[in-house]
Design a protein around this motif. Sequence first.
Motif, PDB file in Angstrom:
ATOM      1  N   UNK A  39       7.681  28.406 -28.355  1.00 13.36           N
ATOM      2  CA  UNK A  39       7.522  29.519 -27.353  1.00 13.36           C
ATOM      3  C   UNK A  39       7.563  29.005 -26.155  1.00 13.36           C
ATOM      4  N   UNK A  40       8.852  29.060 -25.481  1.00 14.31           N
ATOM      5  CA  UNK A  40       9.199  28.315 -24.030  1.00 14.31           C
ATOM      6  C   UNK A  40       9.806  29.123 -22.945  1.00 14.31           C
ATOM      7  N   UNK A  64       7.507  28.774 -12.070  1.00 16.59           N
ATOM      8  CA  UNK A  64       7.507  27.927 -12.894  1.00 16.59           C
ATOM      9  C   UNK A  64       8.823  28.020 -13.709  1.00 16.59           C
ATOM     10  N   UNK A  65       9.212  26.677 -14.166  1.00 15.58           N
ATOM     11  CA  UNK A  65      10.566  26.489 -14.781  1.00 15.58           C
ATOM     12  C   UNK A  65      10.636  27.448 -16.053  1.00 15.58           C
ATOM     13  N   UNK A  66       9.350  27.583 -16.618  1.00 16.03           N
ATOM     14  CA  UNK A  66       9.501  28.583 -18.040  1.00 16.03           C
ATOM     15  C   UNK A  66       9.280  29.908 -17.821  1.00 16.03           C
ATOM     16  N   UNK A  67       9.050  30.478 -16.479  1.00 13.84           N
ATOM     17  CA  UNK A  67       8.850  31.620 -16.252  1.00 13.84           C
ATOM     18  C   UNK A  67       9.738  32.173 -15.154  1.00 13.84           C
ATOM     19  N   UNK A  68      10.311  33.120 -15.402  1.00 14.33           N
ATOM     20  CA  UNK A  68      11.375  33.820 -14.496  1.00 14.33           C
ATOM     21  C   UNK A  68      11.119  35.126 -14.189  1.00 14.33           C
ATOM     22  N   UNK A  69      11.057  35.557 -12.813  1.00 10.54           N
ATOM     23  CA  UNK A  69      11.018  37.050 -12.682  1.00 10.54           C
ATOM     24  C   UNK A  69      12.005  37.745 -13.075  1.00 10.54           C
ATOM     25  N   UNK A  70      11.981  39.149 -13.732  1.00 12.84           N
ATOM     26  CA  UNK A  70      13.053  39.641 -14.189  1.00 12.84           C
ATOM     27  C   UNK A  70      14.307  39.938 -13.245  1.00 12.84           C
ATOM     28  N   UNK A  71      14.130  40.122 -11.988  1.00 11.94           N
ATOM     29  CA  UNK A  71      15.036  40.621 -10.917  1.00 11.94           C
ATOM     30  C   UNK A  71      15.891  39.343 -10.834  1.00 11.94           C
TER      31      UNK A  71
END
Length: 555
Positions: free
Chosen positions: A143-144, A176-183
Amino acid sequence: MNTAHYVHWPKGLPHHLIVPSISVHENLQISAQRYPDKAAIIFYDSVLTYRQLHQEVLALAGYLQQVCGIQRGDRVLLDMQNSPQFVIGFYAILRADAMVVPVNPMLMTDELDYYIKDSGAKAALVSQDVFPRLAPLVGCAAFQHAVVATYSDHLTCDTTLKVPDFVKAAADVPASPQITPWKTAIAAGLSPTAHQATPDDLACMPYTSGTTGHPKGCIHTHRSVMFNIVASPTWSGPIVPNNVALAVLPFFHVTGMQSVMNASLYCGGTLVILPRWDRDVAGQLITRYHVTNWTLVPSMMIDFLSNPRLPEYDISKLTRVSGGGAAMPAAIAQKLLDLSGQVYMEGYGLSETMAPSHLNPPQRMKQQCLGIPFFNVDSRVVDPITMQEVRQGESGEIWIHGPQLFQGYWNDPEKTADAFAELDGKKFFRSGDLGYIDEEGFFFFTDRLKRMINASGFKVWPAEVESMMYQHPAIQECCIIAARDTYRGETVKALIVRKPGAVIHPEEIITWAHEKMAAYKVPRLIEFVETLPKSGSGKIMWRLLQEKEAANNAA
């Protein structure tokens, strides 16, 4: 097969329905081609057209494939309230040839950890209001990646409607490299590869719990999901793009997902989305957008019709009011009929059947009735001991054979085998629900063979709650049962034996439980007892305690 119900079949409709042999995503693609500038979604007066919806789906699907590494058959968690982003996320996962794992946004970290590990999900589409519960799990094992949505991104115009704080909150997504805002994911403008999913590819895996205490993933292909997307609106008709559906049932649940979200987009209709129940906003939306279709649970209708502001709302355009999960009280159904001319259409289905297997026919709707087996469905009432059909009017287990049946439970061949049985050369799903058939072929629910609590349509499995309650240091033994509740129908009650010397109050246990599990599972009633009755093998006799509770309620 009993065909007595054919006498009451909807006029002009076949007994067996032919549905398209395409992926579920292609329903949206076709509607976007047919009605590009029509409103697909209305969200607090902000409009998203079919063209815009499909463009965002394609962009997010490309991001899932090219950045998150999602491949054909992979599982992606979808964890958010009803919103434009839920719809976009659902179809983007399918467009990426992956499998949607929809989860209740009320779930806590420990619960989510189980879903992720069990499904093998590689990524999640999640809203920022619930992301803090998921955040500790990102980066663990396979889960990345998490793409985090901000609901207010789709509030594109001013509104006089009351918008909840969690919906209008500004973006607050951690870097975070593993977390991206939807937009950011959408703005990347990445294109997905050619769509490969066939009708027999993995599509969606809603979870249902059972007596072991662990939720089980119900494996559905595009074929089994597609059937009820087409069958449900065909049953009550007409299928026209003028339909406007008020989406108040949660999309993560199969009824809201299938009978509201997916059916509306298949028809080219408009979804008016309400993330959280609000009877005044619901009334304003029904009036403002001339809502025609409304699927809801009885507790919502009870609340809506008790509103002193009800005369301010125009519900005259409603052409279908339906639901399930619990029986609609006769007095409430009558009030709805008096005000709108609509008879509440009750039905029956499970996660294993991807929404309905039984519905009341529009011209012959019985109240507090499951309805009749609809298109392509053969349903029987069977003695769970002898495995033989019972006579008309006798109670037994409801068995279902039809194209909307799931393929089995994820990674659990033993429970899959237990869930099915053969009768007259056909493979039937054993529902675990008890009922009977009347002289006209209509099915009625009487009891549960399985152990389950139905709180306002939310299914609570006592063994699952018990397993979490045992984590409390003051609890020696615990038994979860259903208690009567005038609003929820049933609520959760815990009978607890405290450990020797432990001093604990009910309020403390309830507060602790809110930190460990979704709110609808939390026991609202706590009763301390000296002992719990046990069988000769040492098992807690929950059924005896449940029967005692029922007797006390009846007294």
